[in-house]
Scaffold this motif. Structure first.
Motif, PDB file in Angstrom:
ATOM      1  N   LYS A  54       2.428  -3.239  -5.881  1.00  0.00           N
ATOM      2  CA  LYS A  54       2.829  -4.102  -4.685  1.00  0.00           C
ATOM      3  C   LYS A  54       0.984  -4.709  -4.604  1.00  0.00           C
ATOM      4  CE  LYS A  54       6.860  -2.739  -3.164  1.00  0.00           C
ATOM      5  NZ  LYS A  54       7.938  -2.180  -1.943  1.00  0.00           N
ATOM      6  N   TYR A  55       1.194  -5.994  -4.173  1.00  0.00           N
ATOM      7  CA  TYR A  55      -0.202  -6.462  -3.623  1.00  0.00           C
ATOM      8  C   TYR A  55       0.439  -6.930  -2.381  1.00  0.00           C
ATOM      9  CZ  TYR A  55       1.177 -11.275  -4.887  1.00  0.00           C
ATOM     10  OH  TYR A  55       2.002 -12.492  -4.915  1.00  0.00           O
ATOM     11  N   CYS A  56      -0.734  -7.191  -1.421  1.00  0.00           N
ATOM     12  CA  CYS A  56      -0.414  -7.875   0.000  1.00  0.00           C
ATOM     13  C   CYS A  56      -1.769  -8.553   0.231  1.00  0.00           C
ATOM     14  CB  CYS A  56      -0.205  -7.116   1.052  1.00  0.00           C
ATOM     15  SG  CYS A  56       0.153  -8.077   2.704  1.00  0.00           S
ATOM     16  N   LEU A  57      -1.709  -9.829   0.529  1.00  0.00           N
ATOM     17  CA  LEU A  57      -3.108 -10.610   1.028  1.00  0.00           C
ATOM     18  C   LEU A  57      -2.562 -10.748   2.459  1.00  0.00           C
ATOM     19  CD1 LEU A  57      -5.631 -12.279   0.867  1.00  0.00           C
ATOM     20  CD2 LEU A  57      -4.142 -14.356   0.378  1.00  0.00           C
ATOM     21  N   LYS A  58      -3.476 -10.066   3.173  1.00  0.00           N
ATOM     22  CA  LYS A  58      -3.323  -9.894   4.671  1.00  0.00           C
ATOM     23  C   LYS A  58      -4.139 -10.998   5.236  1.00  0.00           C
ATOM     24  CE  LYS A  58      -0.886  -6.327   6.050  1.00  0.00           C
ATOM     25  NZ  LYS A  58       0.541  -6.326   6.893  1.00  0.00           N
ATOM     26  N   LYS A  59      -3.773 -12.052   5.861  1.00  0.00           N
ATOM     27  CA  LYS A  59      -4.531 -13.291   6.413  1.00  0.00           C
ATOM     28  C   LYS A  59      -5.523 -12.624   7.573  1.00  0.00           C
ATOM     29  CE  LYS A  59      -2.652 -16.199   3.439  1.00  0.00           C
ATOM     30  NZ  LYS A  59      -1.868 -17.339   3.813  1.00  0.00           N
ATOM     31  N   SER A  60      -6.717 -13.244   7.666  1.00  0.00           N
ATOM     32  CA  SER A  60      -7.435 -13.012   8.930  1.00  0.00           C
ATOM     33  C   SER A  60      -6.826 -13.326   9.864  1.00  0.00           C
ATOM     34  CB  SER A  60      -9.017 -13.302   8.574  1.00  0.00           C
ATOM     35  OG  SER A  60      -9.703 -12.803   7.469  1.00  0.00           O
ATOM     36  N   ASP A 113       1.042 -13.887   5.883  1.00  0.00           N
ATOM     37  CA  ASP A 113       0.594 -12.706   4.890  1.00  0.00           C
ATOM     38  C   ASP A 113       1.177 -12.957   3.904  1.00  0.00           C
ATOM     39  OD1 ASP A 113      -1.246 -11.840   6.693  1.00  0.00           O
ATOM     40  OD2 ASP A 113       0.134 -10.269   7.169  1.00  0.00           O
ATOM     41  N   ASP A 114       0.898 -12.694   2.494  1.00  0.00           N
ATOM     42  CA  ASP A 114       1.817 -12.888   1.248  1.00  0.00           C
ATOM     43  C   ASP A 114       1.585 -11.613   0.578  1.00  0.00           C
ATOM     44  OD1 ASP A 114       1.920 -15.727   1.349  1.00  0.00           O
ATOM     45  OD2 ASP A 114      -0.268 -15.907   0.827  1.00  0.00           O
ATOM     46  N   ALA A 115       2.926 -11.350   0.153  1.00  0.00           N
ATOM     47  CA  ALA A 115       3.036 -10.282  -0.792  1.00  0.00           C
ATOM     48  C   ALA A 115       3.918 -10.381  -1.986  1.00  0.00           C
ATOM     49  CB  ALA A 115       3.698  -9.240  -0.064  1.00  0.00           C
ATOM     50  N   ASN A 145       3.891 -11.991  -9.074  1.00  0.00           N
ATOM     51  CA  ASN A 145       5.117 -12.521  -8.894  1.00  0.00           C
ATOM     52  C   ASN A 145       5.426 -12.144  -7.267  1.00  0.00           C
ATOM     53  OD1 ASN A 145       6.529 -10.260  -8.564  1.00  0.00           O
ATOM     54  ND2 ASN A 145       7.259 -10.375 -10.514  1.00  0.00           N
ATOM     55  N   THR A 146       6.457 -12.874  -6.880  1.00  0.00           N
ATOM     56  CA  THR A 146       6.903 -12.757  -5.309  1.00  0.00           C
ATOM     57  C   THR A 146       8.360 -12.569  -5.165  1.00  0.00           C
ATOM     58  OG1 THR A 146       6.957 -15.077  -5.232  1.00  0.00           O
ATOM     59  CG2 THR A 146       4.930 -14.293  -4.495  1.00  0.00           C
ATOM     60  N   PRO A 147       8.747 -11.311  -5.705  1.00  0.00           N
ATOM     61  CA  PRO A 147      10.141 -10.851  -5.463  1.00  0.00           C
ATOM     62  C   PRO A 147      10.553 -10.696  -4.251  1.00  0.00           C
ATOM     63  CG  PRO A 147       8.887  -8.916  -6.123  1.00  0.00           C
ATOM     64  CD  PRO A 147       7.986 -10.157  -6.090  1.00  0.00           C
ATOM     65  N   PRO A 148      11.825 -10.547  -3.726  1.00  0.00           N
ATOM     66  CA  PRO A 148      12.177 -10.269  -2.410  1.00  0.00           C
ATOM     67  C   PRO A 148      11.985  -8.779  -1.965  1.00  0.00           C
ATOM     68  CG  PRO A 148      14.182 -10.379  -3.958  1.00  0.00           C
ATOM     69  CD  PRO A 148      13.064 -10.788  -4.703  1.00  0.00           C
ATOM     70  N   PRO A 183       4.798  -8.224   3.162  1.00  0.00           N
ATOM     71  CA  PRO A 183       3.735  -7.525   3.822  1.00  0.00           C
ATOM     72  C   PRO A 183       4.068  -6.355   5.025  1.00  0.00           C
ATOM     73  CG  PRO A 183       3.897 -10.116   4.059  1.00  0.00           C
ATOM     74  CD  PRO A 183       5.246  -9.506   3.335  1.00  0.00           C
ATOM     75  N   ALA A 184       5.454  -6.317   5.284  1.00  0.00           N
ATOM     76  CA  ALA A 184       5.717  -4.910   6.180  1.00  0.00           C
ATOM     77  C   ALA A 184       5.828  -3.803   5.226  1.00  0.00           C
ATOM     78  CB  ALA A 184       6.949  -5.178   6.705  1.00  0.00           C
ATOM     79  N   ASP A 185       5.726  -3.835   4.081  1.00  0.00           N
ATOM     80  CA  ASP A 185       5.475  -2.705   3.245  1.00  0.00           C
ATOM     81  C   ASP A 185       3.999  -2.113   3.133  1.00  0.00           C
ATOM     82  OD1 ASP A 185       8.143  -3.016   2.242  1.00  0.00           O
ATOM     83  OD2 ASP A 185       7.393  -4.099   0.254  1.00  0.00           O
ATOM     84  N   PHE A 186       3.038  -2.544   3.677  1.00  0.00           N
ATOM     85  CA  PHE A 186       1.807  -2.271   3.915  1.00  0.00           C
ATOM     86  C   PHE A 186       1.629  -1.911   5.246  1.00  0.00           C
ATOM     87  CE2 PHE A 186       2.154  -4.676   0.054  1.00  0.00           C
ATOM     88  CZ  PHE A 186       1.072  -4.176  -0.738  1.00  0.00           C
ATOM     89  N   ASN A 187       1.959  -0.698   5.609  1.00  0.00           N
ATOM     90  CA  ASN A 187       1.570   0.037   6.898  1.00  0.00           C
ATOM     91  C   ASN A 187       0.132   0.314   6.867  1.00  0.00           C
ATOM     92  OD1 ASN A 187       1.346   1.191   9.171  1.00  0.00           O
ATOM     93  ND2 ASN A 187       3.579   2.379   8.827  1.00  0.00           N
TER      94      ASN A 187
END
Length: 140
Positions: free
Chosen positions: A87-93, A100-102, A125-128, A132-136
């Motif tokens: 998984k990836y997450c782009l945490k916006k500043s 945020d995108d994940a 890809n962007t599956p459901p 972003p909450a996955d990135f604690n």
């Protein structure tokens, strides 16, 4: 070379990619891609070769403001091919527009003639079930 050493090298390519993305270092980012690479971004047409991927990232760097994170979900290494996925997450500043995108990413790496791992296929890809909450922060 032992499998653990190969896995360390493959993970180092991912770390190099993340560091280059974080600093918007386009040259460093392109160095991790194989000359014959293919990029399948969830929001763009298929791109082939560094000559098509480079301008896409250059434009993205002008628009992006945030940090990219990666959580490995698995890997496969066999001979001259390695697959790293997660998984990836782009945490916006803070203060950046948007949310945020994940999603998920799969990187296929191939050894170049010098024996260095390079990304030959990059697909996100962007599956459901990737959010972003996955990135604690406490888990990173």
């Amino acid at each position: 070379m032992e499998a653990i050493d190969e896995l360390s090298e493959v993970r180092e390519v991912m770390n190099t990619w993340l560091a280059a993305f974080e600093t918007h270092d386009l040259d460093a980012l392109m160095r991790v891609y194989h000359a014959e690479c293919v990029y399948a971004n969830a929001q763009s047409p298929l791109m082939q070769g560094v000559s098509e991927i480079r301008p896409w990232f250059a434009t993205a760097f002008e628009m992006l403001d945030g940090s990219m994170m990666f959580q490995e979900e698995g890997h496969v290494i066999t001979g001259e091919i390695a697959i790293l996925y997660g998984k990836y997450c782009l945490k916006k500043s803070k203060g950046s527009a948007g949310t945020d995108d994940a999603g998920r990413v799969t990187l296929v790496m191939k050894k170049d003639p010098n024996g260095a791992w390079r990304i030959v296929f990059d697909m996100d890809n962007t599956p459901p079930d990737a959010a972003p909450a996955d990135f604690n922060k406490s888990e990173i």
